[in-house]
Scaffold this active site. Structure first.
Site, PDB file in Angstrom:
ATOM      1  CG  HIS A 198      -5.705   1.682   5.139  1.00 53.61           C
ATOM      2  ND1 HIS A 198      -5.290   2.631   6.045  1.00 53.61           N
ATOM      3  CD2 HIS A 198      -4.682   0.810   5.003  1.00 53.61           C
ATOM      4  CE1 HIS A 198      -4.056   2.340   6.430  1.00 53.61           C
ATOM      5  NE2 HIS A 198      -3.665   1.244   5.815  1.00 53.61           N
TER       6      HIS A 198
ATOM      7  CE  LYS B 207       0.129   3.346   4.802  1.00 59.61           C
ATOM      8  NZ  LYS B 207       0.098   3.495   6.236  1.00 59.61           N
TER       9      LYS B 207
ATOM     10  N   GLY C 207       2.840  -1.218   4.254  1.00 60.43           N
ATOM     11  CA  GLY C 207       2.861   0.211   3.935  1.00 60.43           C
ATOM     12  C   GLY C 207       4.271   0.674   3.655  1.00 60.43           C
TER      13      GLY C 207
ATOM     14  N   GLY D 217       2.544   1.922  10.651  1.00 58.44           N
ATOM     15  CA  GLY D 217       3.467   3.043  10.491  1.00 58.44           C
ATOM     16  C   GLY D 217       4.193   3.425  11.768  1.00 58.44           C
TER      17      GLY D 217
ATOM     18  CG  ASN E 272      -1.672   1.236   1.454  1.00 60.81           C
ATOM     19  OD1 ASN E 272      -1.780   2.060   0.552  1.00 60.81           O
ATOM     20  ND2 ASN E 272      -2.241   1.407   2.643  1.00 60.81           N
TER      21      ASN E 272
ATOM     22  CD  GLU F 157      -2.929   5.346   6.829  1.00 60.49           C
ATOM     23  OE1 GLU F 157      -2.891   5.435   5.591  1.00 60.49           O
ATOM     24  OE2 GLU F 157      -2.001   4.839   7.497  1.00 60.49           O
TER      25      GLU F 157
ATOM     26  CB  SER G 163       5.517  -2.175  11.689  1.00 62.23           C
ATOM     27  OG  SER G 163       5.034  -0.874  11.975  1.00 62.23           O
TER      28      SER G 163
ATOM     29  CD  GLU H 289      -3.391  -2.848   7.339  1.00 54.86           C
ATOM     30  OE1 GLU H 289      -2.278  -3.074   6.855  1.00 54.86           O
ATOM     31  OE2 GLU H 289      -4.013  -1.803   7.123  1.00 54.86           O
TER      32      GLU H 289
END
Ligand code: PEP
Length: 250
Positions: free
Chosen positions: A95, A12, A232, A171, A10, A97, A211, A165
């Protein structure tokens, strides 16, 4: 029953078109022997060239979001139908986010997942708890609740990929332990079993995300309920090939 592992990157909101092209060209020869399903999810503007560059390679291209309607007055949105039209095969949905910054709900996620399946695209449906929820002992309740709503009334759930996740691991450099990751992927599988039966539970692929790096992928993939990873930060350089090629490590 063996489930084909699926490792997705991903990207992003990273990589302009020329940067995306450069990374894809760098990665193609490094992952050409892959035995896993390998998916790159760059930003929308990179997609057309990404599909073109990865034609006749084992890499598939995914988007990071889509709308459930085919067209209409939805300023700033991209329809699943438009993604399909350019050759996109996967789409990340829900996701954390997007749930956090764009107020996406489980109901939105369910509509998007159904639409992606109707269009013959594979939705990668994300779920996962916050640190606060985990510390309050509510992780299982949260994940199960999301999965029940996100995957409600789906014709063939085995065509969905679920990414567990934990938000506290995204992250942050803080990976869930293998046991925590496997346990939560097990909650997802058990919920699918309750909703759709043992065959669907056995077939559905569940990724861990948070991560993931070249140095923890091997042990994560050894866990029985983990069928892949959504990556990510570590998908943004050519080192992503070390994650994709985890099974070739001695
Ligand atoms: C993600 O955003 O899906 C993710 C898992 O990010 P990272 O690997 O950087 O934690």
């Amino acid at each position: 029953m063996s489930r084909k592992p699926i490792i997705a990157g991903n990207w992003k909101m990273n990589k302009k078109v020329h940067e995306a092209n450069e990374l894809i060209r760098e990665l193609i020869p490094l992952v050409e022997e892959t035995t896993v399903e390998c998916v790159f999810c760059p930003p929308y503007i990179d997609l057309i060239e990404a599909v073109h560059l990865t034609k006749d390679t084992p890499i598939e291209i995914g988007a990071q979001n889509m709308h459930w309607e085919d067209h209409g007055a939805f300023t700033g949105e991209i329809a699943g139908d438009m993604l399909k039209d350019i050759g996109v095969k996967f789409v990340i949905i829900g996701h954390s986010e997007r749930r956090q910054y764009n107020n996406e709900t489980d109901e939105d996620v369910n509509k998007k997942a159904k639409k992606a399946l109707e269009l013959d695209m594979t939705p990668i449906v994300c779920c996962g708890e916050t640190l606060e929820q985990r510390e309050q002992g509510k992780a299982q309740e949260v994940v199960v609740g999301q999965v029940k709503k996100d995957l409600a009334n789906i014709d063939d759930v085995t065509k969905v990929v679920v990414a567990y996740e934990p938000i506290w691991a995204i992250g942050t450099g803080k990976t869930a332990t293998n046991e925590q990751a496997d346990e939560a992927c097990g909650w997802v599988r058990e919920t699918v079993r309750e909703m759709y039966g043992p065959d669907a539970a056995e077939k559905i692929r569940i990724q861990y995300g948070g991560s993931v790096k070249p140095d923890n992928i091997v042990e994560l993939m050894a866990e029985p309920n983990i069928d892949g990873a959504l990556v990510g930060g570590a998908s943004l350089t050519k080192d992503f090939s070390d994650i994709v090629n985890y099974d070739k490590k001695k």
